[in-house]
Design an enzyme around this catalytic site. Structure first.
Site, mmCIF file in Angstrom:
data_model
loop_
_atom_site.group_PDB
_atom_site.id
_atom_site.type_symbol
_atom_site.label_atom_id
_atom_site.label_comp_id
_atom_site.label_asym_id
_atom_site.label_seq_id
_atom_site.Cartn_x
_atom_site.Cartn_y
_atom_site.Cartn_z
ATOM 1 N N HIS A 212 -7.931 -19.788 29.825
ATOM 2 C CA HIS A 212 -7.078 -20.747 29.118
ATOM 3 C C HIS A 212 -5.598 -20.623 29.457
ATOM 4 O O HIS A 212 -4.800 -21.436 29.020
ATOM 5 C CB HIS A 212 -7.263 -20.624 27.604
HETATM 6 C C1 UD1 Z 1 -1.966 -20.246 22.463
HETATM 7 C C2 UD1 Z 1 -1.026 -19.073 22.737
HETATM 8 C C3 UD1 Z 1 -1.705 -18.080 23.687
HETATM 9 C C4 UD1 Z 1 -3.064 -17.682 23.163
HETATM 10 C C5 UD1 Z 1 -3.879 -18.929 22.935
HETATM 11 C C6 UD1 Z 1 -5.272 -18.670 22.447
HETATM 12 C C7 UD1 Z 1 1.361 -19.625 22.766
HETATM 13 C C8 UD1 Z 1 2.539 -19.778 23.644
HETATM 14 N N1 UD1 Z 1 0.189 -19.510 23.401
HETATM 15 O O1 UD1 Z 1 -2.171 -20.931 23.681
HETATM 16 O O2 UD1 Z 1 -0.904 -16.930 23.789
HETATM 17 O O3 UD1 Z 1 -3.691 -16.833 24.096
HETATM 18 O O4 UD1 Z 1 -3.188 -19.726 21.977
HETATM 19 O O5 UD1 Z 1 -5.939 -19.864 22.269
HETATM 20 O O6 UD1 Z 1 1.513 -19.583 21.574
HETATM 21 N N2 UD1 Z 1 -5.526 -27.546 21.063
HETATM 22 C C9 UD1 Z 1 -6.554 -28.164 20.402
HETATM 23 N N3 UD1 Z 1 -6.934 -27.653 19.189
HETATM 24 C C10 UD1 Z 1 -6.343 -26.590 18.628
HETATM 25 C C11 UD1 Z 1 -5.278 -25.981 19.299
HETATM 26 C C12 UD1 Z 1 -4.887 -26.460 20.506
HETATM 27 O O7 UD1 Z 1 -7.130 -29.120 20.893
HETATM 28 O O8 UD1 Z 1 -6.746 -26.184 17.524
HETATM 29 C C13 UD1 Z 1 -5.124 -28.052 22.384
HETATM 30 C C14 UD1 Z 1 -3.956 -29.027 22.303
HETATM 31 O O9 UD1 Z 1 -4.171 -30.010 23.260
HETATM 32 C C15 UD1 Z 1 -2.777 -28.173 22.710
HETATM 33 C C16 UD1 Z 1 -3.408 -27.184 23.689
HETATM 34 O O10 UD1 Z 1 -4.731 -26.964 23.195
HETATM 35 O O11 UD1 Z 1 -1.743 -28.915 23.266
HETATM 36 C C17 UD1 Z 1 -2.677 -25.888 23.773
HETATM 37 O O12 UD1 Z 1 -2.497 -25.324 22.458
HETATM 38 P P1 UD1 Z 1 -1.243 -24.352 22.180
HETATM 39 O O13 UD1 Z 1 -1.274 -23.871 20.782
HETATM 40 O O14 UD1 Z 1 0.018 -25.003 22.657
HETATM 41 O O15 UD1 Z 1 -1.454 -23.157 23.171
HETATM 42 P P2 UD1 Z 1 -2.776 -22.397 23.678
HETATM 43 O O16 UD1 Z 1 -3.006 -22.771 25.092
HETATM 44 O O17 UD1 Z 1 -3.915 -22.534 22.721
#
Ligand code: UD1
Length: 379
Positions: A212
């Site tokens: 991820h």
């Molecule tokens: C975040 C953390 C990362 C951690 C990871 C575990 C930061 C900078 N990164 O990254 O350190 O390893 O979580 O998952 O804080 N999304 C969904 N549903 C959700 C959450 C996210 O669909 O419940 C999708 C959205 O499109 C979002 C993307 O995932 O834009 C990324 O989510 P985000 O919270 O920005 O970062 P992660 O890649 O999950």
């Protein structure tokens, strides 16, 4: 009789999936009647899907958040700023004795920064880890959170050297072990057997892949190469692939869905904690870019191949079962072959990864808070 002294209130923060297994044992330890502390749980809402959020609260028995900021997704700036704006009035109304943050996600730095500016002590659990790679958003979060933390709890002794190099006073740093391993110990007997997660296919043995990190999934060329390598691996051992929402989105946007259709590649939605724990217990090997999985596989003695160029958790390489291979096809295939033929690194359990880290933290925290004059938050 004078009223009994008020127990100091700790505002505990969670936001994203890797925070949940860290906060669970801390909430349990603080809420024990004899802890001498009180906890209020704030969820920023950084992760919100059932599979990324609710499932973990129920699997881990985390109490429902007292306050949910419901920030959701956004660019780093928008997400961090939204958390800060919504967290500030919570600090004002709750007047905590300290704000406790865990790990390295955007919620960690956002809430730490609000508290520090308001003169509320910041407690950072899992401090001092460094990948020395500032292209990782988490590395920025780690360095900055540690700079503004008053009490820093570390999982491995190398973290102490990192913090010392950055000018952080030694008396603020405490080596207590790993709260995530507290959670692992607590739940091991409840892990879901792998065959239930993998049904209806019965694999005699299997590998698991999790992916991820932006550095692996956001670039079309890198993602394609990695997935093609995984297809090759699946010809030797079936590969189970629980898909993070970010990764699913990127695979779709880059037109790579066809690579997931191999006969020996089992794609699953993101798994709950107890399901993934079951796979970690039984898998022949893990391929991952997760930080937490590097530590959990070390604690379980399961071979782990890390698809990154570095790790902020070097003890998993020095003492555990972890091998860092980056994104190079040949190196990944060679590491898999080593494990399939030779069983991989034996590894041993790092010091203090014994299930007692959260108890140590609560004891230190109580003493530290009791020794401080009380201050409220600044307006
Ligand atoms: C975040 C953390 C990362 C951690 C990871 C575990 C930061 C900078 N990164 O990254 O350190 O390893 O979580 O998952 O804080 N999304 C969904 N549903 C959700 C959450 C996210 O669909 O419940 C999708 C959205 O499109 C979002 C993307 O995932 O834009 C990324 O989510 P985000 O919270 O920005 O970062 P992660 O890649 O999950």
């Amino acid at each position: 009789m004078p009223p009994p002294p008020l127990e100091p209130k700790i505002l505990c923060v969670v936001g994203a999936r890797p925070n949940f297994m860290k906060i669970a044992p801390l909430m349990a330890a603080i809420r024990r009647p004899d802890s001498g502390l009180k906890a209020t749980l704030v969820h920023t809402g950084q992760h919100y899907d059932e599979a990324m959020n609710d499932q973990f609260f129920s699997d881990l028995g985390i109490p429902a958040p007292d306050i949910n900021l419901e920030v959701g997704s956004g660019s780093h700036a928008v997400q961090t700023a939204d958390i800060m704006r919504r967290f500030e009035p919570v600090v004002d109304s709750e007047q905590p004795a300290a704000v406790l943050v865990v790990g390295d996600v955007n919620s960690t730095i956002a809430c730490a920064l609000v508290a520090a500016k308001k003169g509320v002590p910041v407690i950072h659990v899992e401090a001092g880890l460094r990948s020395f790679d500032r292209t990782m958003p988490e590395e920025i979060n780690r360095v900055l959170t540690d700079q503004i933390s008053d009490l820093l709890f570390i999982t491995e002794t190398l973290a102490r050297d990192n913090l010392q190099r950055e000018g952080i006073a030694a008396e603020r740093v405490h080596f207590v072990g790993n709260v995530m391993i507290d959670t692992l110990h607590h739940n091991l007997a409840r892990a879901v057997p792998a065959h239930l997660t993998l049904a209806p296919v019965a694999y005699p043995e299997f590998a698991v892949l999790t992916l991820h990190r932006p550095s692996n999934v956001d670039d079309a060329v890198i993602l394609r190469q990695l997935l093609e390598t995984v297809v090759e691996i699946s010809q030797k051992i079936p590969v189970v692939f629980p898909l993070h929402p970010r990764t699913r989105k990127q695979i779709g946007q880059h037109g790579l869905d066809a690579l997931l259709e191999g006969p020996n590649l089992k794609v699953l939605p993101p798994l709950g904690y107890l399901q993934l724990l079951g796979l970690m217990k039984e898998a022949r090997l893990f391929l991952t870019d997760s930080g937490g999985i590097q530590e959990e596989t070390t604690a379980l003695g399961t071979p782990c191949i890390t698809l990154r160029h570095n790790t902020e958790r070097p003890i998993t390489v020095e003492q555990g079962t972890n091998t860092i291979v980056g994104q190079d096809r040949q190196r990944i295939l060679a590491a898999v072959q080593d494990i399939l033929e030779g069983g991989g690194k034996a590894g041993r359990i790092p010091e203090y990864w014994d299930g007692q880290a959260s108890q140590r933290i609560v004891a230190i925290l109580r003493t530290w808070l009791n020794a401080r004059p009380t201050h409220g938050a600044r307006p």
